[in-house]
Design a protein around this motif. Structure first.
Motif, mmCIF file in Angstrom:
data_model
loop_
_atom_site.group_PDB
_atom_site.id
_atom_site.type_symbol
_atom_site.label_atom_id
_atom_site.label_comp_id
_atom_site.label_asym_id
_atom_site.label_seq_id
_atom_site.Cartn_x
_atom_site.Cartn_y
_atom_site.Cartn_z
ATOM 1 N N ILE A 44 -0.764 -26.772 -49.185
ATOM 2 C CA ILE A 44 -1.558 -25.542 -49.166
ATOM 3 C C ILE A 44 -0.975 -24.526 -50.156
ATOM 4 O O ILE A 44 0.234 -24.326 -50.233
ATOM 5 C CB ILE A 44 -1.650 -24.971 -47.732
ATOM 6 C CG1 ILE A 44 -2.718 -23.887 -47.663
ATOM 7 C CG2 ILE A 44 -0.300 -24.475 -47.241
ATOM 8 C CD1 ILE A 44 -3.163 -23.579 -46.246
ATOM 9 N N SER B 198 -6.694 -22.638 -49.563
ATOM 10 C CA SER B 198 -5.513 -22.745 -50.409
ATOM 11 C C SER B 198 -5.341 -21.517 -51.301
ATOM 12 O O SER B 198 -4.231 -21.020 -51.488
ATOM 13 C CB SER B 198 -5.642 -24.013 -51.271
ATOM 14 O OG SER B 198 -4.380 -24.524 -51.574
ATOM 15 N N GLY C 222 3.539 -30.863 -48.028
ATOM 16 C CA GLY C 222 2.332 -31.500 -48.547
ATOM 17 C C GLY C 222 2.587 -32.270 -49.831
ATOM 18 O O GLY C 222 3.668 -32.193 -50.421
ATOM 19 N N VAL D 243 -3.579 -28.667 -46.206
ATOM 20 C CA VAL D 243 -2.173 -28.850 -45.820
ATOM 21 C C VAL D 243 -1.654 -30.191 -46.328
ATOM 22 O O VAL D 243 -0.525 -30.301 -46.819
ATOM 23 C CB VAL D 243 -2.015 -28.745 -44.289
ATOM 24 C CG1 VAL D 243 -0.588 -29.095 -43.865
ATOM 25 C CG2 VAL D 243 -2.369 -27.332 -43.828
#
Length: 296
Positions: free
Chosen positions: A239, A26, A286, A235
């Motif tokens: 992310i 991330s 997400g 994800v």
């Protein structure tokens, strides 16, 4: 009640390992929009560095061995960024993806060549024995090393949050994430910030590798499976978001532990990937991600 507490602790332990890896995915994506598919192998490398230090420098206590492995893995992450990725920042996405996959394969074979293909377990330098209070009141057998792994992992995540949100380095990292091309005009060393991001992400992955090697076992190809799981977690959480990576990791761990406990261990990977597909269909950015805004 005891069974529920036992499963929650299993979720916490597995989720903590996923989170330590997912944070690296991330952070790097948030800074330079790069999905580093070799990050799972950095996690594997960190675990094996911890193993080698534990074997050859067995006199070192665990609270020295672990930071040493984290520092060495951080240097490896910076080296990978400098040698393999820096020149490709402005290249097309396909070239970058292929390079990250190639770096991962290189690391797998490098470790296999150095230590062999056998699985190994890191000696636990943590206190052993069970938490007697939980055993006495809830009938749950939980070892102290599991509790310490969870607590240390949560502490590392909290330290990362403080670095990103309460320090000048973190401010520079967030500025690079928002306007990578403009930040150098204000005197920020872009290369240094990106290298620092790789170092922090790699160090956290090393901690995850050591914890995983103590709880389960290490092998040179474990970064593939666990790396993909952590990527899925990042994800799912969104992310680019640190909080999202942690949330997605514990959510994914909860799904896996529940599947293994009440359905079948053979279904856990299928359900994990099914969860990812379902989420992307209804929530493409997400849980804590933000939709990309594009000027037209």
């Amino acid at each position: 009640m005891g069974v529920l507490v036992q499963q929650l602790l299993n979720v916490a332990q597995l989720g903590a390992v996923y989170a330590l890896i997912a944070l690296g995915y991330s952070m790097v994506y948030g800074i330079i929009r790069l999905i580093n598919f070799a990050h799972g192998d950095i996690f594997m490398l960190g675990g094996f560095l911890g193993l080698l230090i534990g074997v050859h420098l067995a006199w070192l206590p665990v609270y020295v061995m672990m930071p040493l492995a984290m520092v060495l893995t951080a240097l490896a992450g910076v080296l990978v960024e400098r040698v393999a990725y820096r020149r490709l920042r402005d290249a097309n996405r396909m070239s970058v993806v292929i390079t990250t996959l190639g770096v991962g394969i290189f690391l797998e074979n490098l470790v296999r060549l150095a230590v062999g293909p056998e699985t190994r377990q890191i000696r636990s330098g943590l206190p052993t024995g069970s938490v007697t209070w939980l055993q006495g009141h809830l009938g749950v057998y939980v070892t102290w090393d599991k509790v310490l792994i969870i607590l240390v992992s949560l502490t590392l995540m909290a330290v990362l949050w403080l670095i990103v949100n309460r320090t000048l380095v973190g401010t520079a990292m967030r500025a690079v994430a928002d306007a990578k091309d403009v930040v150098p005009l204000m005197g920020v060393n872009l290369n240094l910030i990106i290298a620092g991001t790789f170092a922090i992400g790699s160090a956290l992955a090393a901690a995850g590798g050591i914890f995983y090697g103590q709880a389960y076992a290490l092998d040179p190809y474990m970064g593939i499976d666990l790396g993909w799981k952590a990527f899925i977690a990042a994800v799912i959480g969104g992310i680019g978001s640190i909080e999202g990576a942690v949330l997605g990791s514990f959510l994914l761990a909860g799904v896996e532990v529940t599947t293994v406990a009440y359905l079948s261990s053979n279904l856990k990977n299928g359900i994990a990937f099914g969860l990812l597909i379902l989420l992307l269909l209804v929530w493409p950015w997400g849980i804590m991600g933000k939709p990309a805004m594009r000027k037209v």
